[in-house]
Design a protein around this motif. Sequence first.
Motif, PDB file in Angstrom:
ATOM      1  N   VAL A 134      23.033  34.915  36.743  1.00 51.02           N
ATOM      2  CA  VAL A 134      23.394  35.524  35.457  1.00 51.02           C
ATOM      3  C   VAL A 134      23.621  37.016  35.626  1.00 51.02           C
ATOM      4  O   VAL A 134      24.608  37.580  35.137  1.00 51.02           O
ATOM      5  N   ASP A 135      22.716  37.677  36.347  1.00 51.58           N
ATOM      6  CA  ASP A 135      22.846  39.120  36.540  1.00 51.58           C
ATOM      7  C   ASP A 135      24.085  39.464  37.360  1.00 51.58           C
ATOM      8  O   ASP A 135      24.780  40.446  37.065  1.00 51.58           O
ATOM      9  N   ASP A 136      24.381  38.665  38.366  1.00 55.18           N
ATOM     10  CA  ASP A 136      25.580  38.905  39.177  1.00 55.18           C
ATOM     11  C   ASP A 136      26.848  38.748  38.336  1.00 55.18           C
ATOM     12  O   ASP A 136      27.807  39.520  38.492  1.00 55.18           O
ATOM     13  N   ALA A 137      26.862  37.748  37.457  1.00 54.78           N
ATOM     14  CA  ALA A 137      28.029  37.530  36.600  1.00 54.78           C
ATOM     15  C   ALA A 137      28.228  38.698  35.638  1.00 54.78           C
ATOM     16  O   ALA A 137      29.362  39.150  35.403  1.00 54.78           O
ATOM     17  N   LEU A 138      27.135  39.205  35.084  1.00 54.39           N
ATOM     18  CA  LEU A 138      27.231  40.335  34.162  1.00 54.39           C
ATOM     19  C   LEU A 138      27.667  41.604  34.893  1.00 54.39           C
ATOM     20  O   LEU A 138      28.452  42.406  34.368  1.00 54.39           O
ATOM     21  N   SER A 161      35.016  38.394  38.437  1.00 50.20           N
ATOM     22  CA  SER A 161      34.308  38.447  37.159  1.00 50.20           C
ATOM     23  C   SER A 161      34.511  37.177  36.340  1.00 50.20           C
ATOM     24  O   SER A 161      33.546  36.578  35.853  1.00 50.20           O
ATOM     25  N   ILE A 162      35.749  36.720  36.187  1.00 52.97           N
ATOM     26  CA  ILE A 162      36.018  35.522  35.387  1.00 52.97           C
ATOM     27  C   ILE A 162      35.489  34.277  36.090  1.00 52.97           C
ATOM     28  O   ILE A 162      34.919  33.380  35.461  1.00 52.97           O
ATOM     29  N   ASP A 163      35.645  34.218  37.409  1.00 54.59           N
ATOM     30  CA  ASP A 163      35.168  33.048  38.157  1.00 54.59           C
ATOM     31  C   ASP A 163      33.654  32.902  38.054  1.00 54.59           C
ATOM     32  O   ASP A 163      33.135  31.802  37.820  1.00 54.59           O
ATOM     33  N   LEU A 164      32.929  34.005  38.234  1.00 54.62           N
ATOM     34  CA  LEU A 164      31.472  33.953  38.145  1.00 54.62           C
ATOM     35  C   LEU A 164      31.016  33.604  36.735  1.00 54.62           C
ATOM     36  O   LEU A 164      30.077  32.828  36.541  1.00 54.62           O
TER      37      LEU A 164
END
Length: 661
Positions: A134-138, A161-164
């Motif tokens: 979650v933190d990596d995606a944000l 960003s969109i892929d994560l």
Amino acid sequence: MSFKFAHICDYLERCEGISSYNPPLPPAELKSRLYRQHATWFASHHQDIDALDEHGTTALLSTFLPCRRKDRIYGLQSASLLKLLGRCLGLSASARHELSSFQTPNNGDLGDCLQRLLKVRGPPPLPFVTLQEVDDALHALASANRFSAPSVRQSFHPSSSIDLLADVLLRLHAVEAKWFVRLILKEFAPVTLNDRSIMTSVHFLLPDLLSMQDSFENACYALRTTFVDYPSRPDPHSRNILRQTAISLFRPTPGVKVSRPGYTKARSIKQCLEMTAGGKWLLERKYDGEYCQIHINLARGDNWLKIYSKSGRDSTEDRAGLRETIKKCLRIGSDKCKIKRACILVGEMVVFSDTENSILGFDQIRKHVSHAGIFLGAENDTPGRPGEHLMIILFDLLLLDDEDILSRSVEERKARLSSIYKRIHGRAAPAESCVMDFSQGNAERRLMNHFAASIACRHEGLVLKRCGVSYLSHGSIAGIKLKKDYITGLGDEADFAIVGASYSAQEAKKRSELRLKFTHFHLGCLINKAALDHDGIKPVYKIVATIAYDHCMSTEILERVNVEGSLLAEPYNEQSSPLTIESDNTSKMEVCFRDPLVFEVLGSSYSKLPGGYFMLRHPRVRKLHQDRTWKDCITFDQLQLAAAEALDTPQDSETQENVKW
């Protein structure tokens, strides 16, 4: 180890159940239940939390306290996030329409609507989503935004960003998706978390560490290195001993913002005198500018400068106009420079005019300071005139090489500050200040004189700092703010017509028990009052402000304006509505009031808005009038005249102006 995002969602979901209990719980019972829920959750997970490395602990804090991540800007509101969710989840047109139902009052926020939508889809695919994912995606999402900090933007990858984000969303359970949406919007309402309670429950040293180095990454690194042998939750007796030992090891780090101390607002001269308790205080003029925390690190070569704003944002690029001034006043690069390695200064950035030989108004700053290369709100401003430039007014020193500066008193820090820089007229100067003994019999008169002198010079007021205490002192009141608008009867105020309203599900969620129909109210000023004597002429209003209820009006006024406004509301149509609206943001006004209500509004002087006109600064609603109509409200021309009179530099001397006060 992998910490499940579901664990934090469970904490937040339980808190929401308590906060949204129907009927609402009494305040004491609500506080007690939330405390027990908090204690139970952290007791259940403390071993897993202690086992997290510095990156995992940073992710945990970033998830619980997203508003403290000033370096991450997502640039998403509910409407734009809805489109992104539709893309990531591959939603059909009907599903997107169902998701947009949050725009209807009392239908929940975007997170609620997404939860309802995903419930019917069954369980998501494995594996479960971890906190780190979650933190990596944000982080990836923020890296794509130009307003994020440089340290975040440098990790940007066009496709990541969109892929994560899609990978995380597709593996979230319905309730987890709700809290993930709220996490992106940095708003957990109706749940309100106490920052200090969260930090202390993770590690008892975190509040102190973050006051010295306002960065989750740096604080968590210190916990896993310097303080690795300290228990995270010691017994009460050991806690104070360990804390005092640890504090002696705390030091500011150049390039990491130091937290600002808290200040108490004085609501009158009498209350201010009571707060000072007869001691010695340093009185400092409060300039109407923007806070700057200036970090100098000579070991970084050409990148020796970093400037943080009040919010904690890295604004070095935006405030590049100060770089040469800072270099010259500190004599960096010459043998007269008193800095050997590093220092941290605090000041206020203003605009100075060589022609007028004075500091200009706050609204002039936006002509000289960009935000990620964009001069926001300056489109309708007149261009800056020759001789206008940024100026720094310095008032504190937090670090100088190896000296233990923060433990010194404010008067000692100021004396040390004055020894390391030179004044440059119109470019760099100290804040005007003096030490005052409040045990003396003439203290009240002297305080009033200093306050009046500050207001006469069109400054905001005074800041009082207790002598003899360190920068981050705890316990008694260490600082007091005394501003004109804090004192009843001294602020600038006027009656405004409420010409329309709109609804935000995100804001309404904060007061879900009220079942609000409106959360934002649009204030208008007549621009054709003289023509209204003729038959068939509709009133024409210019929207001068939009006030959100949060922190701007009492609950009583909010409830009353919702009830009365619902009886007067109708969709705005330029042809059929009984009034005409002029505004750059007409589309944001969902309904107009056919017979406008009246707010009495208080402000902190006036400022020039991006539209090119003046309006009360920081407007707050004092009353909803029943005995006045929209015809009694201030017109647009009257508002501009009132602003001109309030902002005009007095022709009298400062002393004569003091006498008037």
